[in-house]
Motif scaffolding. Sequence first.
Motif, short mmCIF file in Angstrom:
data_model
loop_
_atom_site.label_atom_id
_atom_site.label_comp_id
_atom_site.label_asym_id
_atom_site.label_seq_id
_atom_site.Cartn_x
_atom_site.Cartn_y
_atom_site.Cartn_z
N ARG A 126 50.24 47.08 36.34
CA ARG A 126 51.14 46.26 36.46
C ARG A 126 51.05 44.94 35.93
N HIS A 127 49.80 44.54 35.94
CA HIS A 127 49.68 43.08 35.24
C HIS A 127 49.85 43.20 33.62
N ILE A 128 49.22 44.39 33.33
CA ILE A 128 49.08 44.70 32.09
C ILE A 128 50.79 44.82 31.45
N GLN A 129 51.42 45.72 32.27
CA GLN A 129 52.81 45.80 32.14
C GLN A 129 53.73 44.43 31.80
N ALA B 83 56.09 40.75 42.81
CA ALA B 83 56.10 41.65 41.64
C ALA B 83 54.96 42.27 41.30
N GLY B 84 53.89 42.06 42.43
CA GLY B 84 52.75 42.85 41.94
C GLY B 84 51.72 41.88 40.88
N GLY B 85 51.02 43.02 40.43
CA GLY B 85 49.89 42.38 39.45
C GLY B 85 48.50 41.82 40.05
N LEU B 86 47.42 41.50 39.47
CA LEU B 86 46.12 41.19 39.94
C LEU B 86 46.18 40.04 41.02
N GLY B 87 47.18 39.38 40.74
CA GLY B 87 47.46 38.24 41.70
C GLY B 87 47.39 38.55 43.20
N TYR B 88 47.94 39.70 43.25
CA TYR B 88 48.02 40.24 44.78
C TYR B 88 46.65 39.98 45.27
#
Lengths: 223, 215, 388
Positions: free
Chosen positions: A25-28, A170-175
């Motif tokens: 997701r992060h990369i996306q 929106a997700g990603g590694l921050g989650y």
Amino acid sequence: MNNIEISFIEWLGYFQGKIIQELLRHIQIIAISLPFALIVGIPLGFYISSRPKIAQIVIYLSSIMMTIPSLALFGLMVVLLAPFKLGLGIVPAVIAIVLYSMLPIIRNTYIAINQVPEGMIEAAKGMGMTKQQILWRIKLPLSIPVIMAGIRNAMVLGVSVATFASLVAAGGLGYFIFSGIGRSNLRMVLVGAILVSVLGIGVNYFLLLVEDWVTPKGLKVKR
Amino acid sequence: MNLFQYISENYNKIIDLCMEHFFLFLFSLIITTIVGIAISIFATEEGKENIGKIIVSVTGAAQAVPSIAVIALVFIFVGIGKPPAIIALIVYGLVPIIFNSTSGILSVPREIIEAGKGMGFTKRQVLWKLKIPIAIPVIMGGIRSTATIIIGTAVIASVIGGGGLGDLIFVGLKLNRPSVLIVGAALSAIMAIIIDHILAYIEKLITPKGLKVKR
Amino acid sequence: MSTDNNSQENNKIKNKEEQEKSKVKEYTIELKNLTKRFGEKVAVDNLSLNMEKGTLTMLIGPSGCGKTTTMKMINRLIQADEGEIKLNGTSVYDIDPVQLRRTIGYVIQEIGLFPHFTVYDNIATVPRLLKWDENKIKKRVEELLDMVTLDSSYAYRYPLQLSGGERQRVGLARALGADPEVLLMDEPFGAIDPINRLKLHDSFLEIQEEIKKTIVFVTHDINEAIKLGDKIAIIRAGKLVQYDYSAKILYNPANKFVENLLGQDRSLKALTLKKNKDFVSNEGVITVSKDTTEDEVLKLLQKKNQIIAFVLDKNDKLVGRYWLEKAKKDKVEINYDEEPILIEQNNTLNETLSTMFACGEKLLPVVDRRNKFKGIILLDKIFEEFNK
């Protein structure tokens, strides 16, 4: 100690799917943003490279933008997009990244083109090259390393700004980091921190290699 | 609740957070500048140039680490509150200042140092009269990026209890209160811009004239 | 000491040799059995060299021969492994290196002017390190700027605003800042273009004539060594191959290596050691004043059977030249040059020869620095010297 280590690995196994999902997701998010930043940034850099007055303003404004904290810019995006029902999800993250990462690209493109020595362009003109030919055969190859450095800079910023996406669902590694801190779940935080660092360093390193690869050989040889 | 209403009702709190943010920034900047330059001076001493080169490549790569990762690591190893936040700011802020100062000092032309030594400058004189003044533009560039980074990271460090304007942004995001979010974002942005301008002015002021003249 | 202006190089050498004998071992710089190793490599190998006060000694040899290392051991920028270095009889190891360097002038090829200092501050560097009084420094800087022929307006410029030659002059002035007795120069003119280098050589020689410093000068250019040096030390692989007065080396190279270094055109190079002023003649020279008419000049020349007459003004300055040319049918034509080609009396015979070849003249007028006519030099005379 042993006990904890094993359970951490078990935990990793359990969370594997989620980890991969958020990493992708992060990369996306970055991958969606980058083309926009390139499409706007590079032509704008070219455009201002021959217009010193406009360039001065654009460069000044972009340097101001760069000093704004990324989270603040992200927050402003959320607020500005809210009336259009776009304040949540991937859109504010993408727009913030595009805005933020455009700046190093514009600046570096501008610098790159202006650092091509006058004499070289004159020589090219003297040999009968058209404007187009000068652009594609002289200016562009000679400025690619610097432009690439700008893109690298932009991508690294993107990795960082994309962590905020999770703040607007929106997700990603921050989650892992933000939720982990909220729940005092050190494992989550650790996984998030490590992955986001590795991603940042990895992107930086990979683009350094690309930079080296696209640099004309004649610019790299040593005296 | 609209923006102006929010501001007028929470005027004092906003000012307090502003001051908190500023002092968080100021304290961290002073420490990073002193420590960062000291490390660079140490790493660029004669005979230690290799250490300097290693430091330049390590800090160069470290700049690619997102600030949130450093905050997260500090959270894991130190915990929550103001001191951990300050530690995170200092650790992260050290990277650009060390990178710039070290590469700046290393790039002072060898012949200038040799000429200085040959004329009887002591080690200290070589450092303070030649290396540092000639590297000033690069060092100041490092201080400026450190300042920008500290202000930006301080915003994020509010998640581990650092306080400051980040509180407003996180509250605004979590509770979906645009007015709060805007105040936090705008004030931190303005603070960053003003401080960068002040530092740019200082840079102009202390850059030796001979480095600025045109042929 | 009264020297005969017409005395030849050999006489000078004899004089100096006698002087040397009379004051035994009064050397300014003494290097004794110096050795320096960098790891396995022996850079300087048991080298001994003494330099008298006021002489300009050239250290020359192929790159990596140890000449620069030798020089840098004198001001202790490089620490010798073995051997002794004495400055006016005191071992440099008894002096604090920083203090030592403040008493020795130092010029390097890259010059290393401090970009953030003005020209003034650059020149004042060592006097300030030595805590001279500011008034004294000011006087000294003015004096030095004048010496290196830079206008006093240069004092407040910055190095980035100077040309290469100007920077080199400032570099020399800076090295002379505190009036050191000894000057170390490491290929100081190496980065200057050939034309400006010749000019700098001339002014450098003039300055040295005035200040009489003991100078150690590293070069890899044999022409520079011959032109500038009183003595030349030839170094190869860290060892001293030959050390003598330039003329002696030219006429008696110690071995094949020195011969090769000097090149095929040794006799031509020997001309570099000769000054025009020692070969000026006035025999059969015709000079006329500005008021003389062409007809008068023509008659005078025909009467004396000459083809050239020089025109001088009231102060004996050369202002023009008449010369005869055989036109058709035995008719003679008289021509006038307003700016005749001339040579300076302090230049070398070598340069005069080049000038003669370049302009195709067998005879050239010689003037002093103020353009005052001194006589002529004949190509034949140079050939005579060449064949010696």
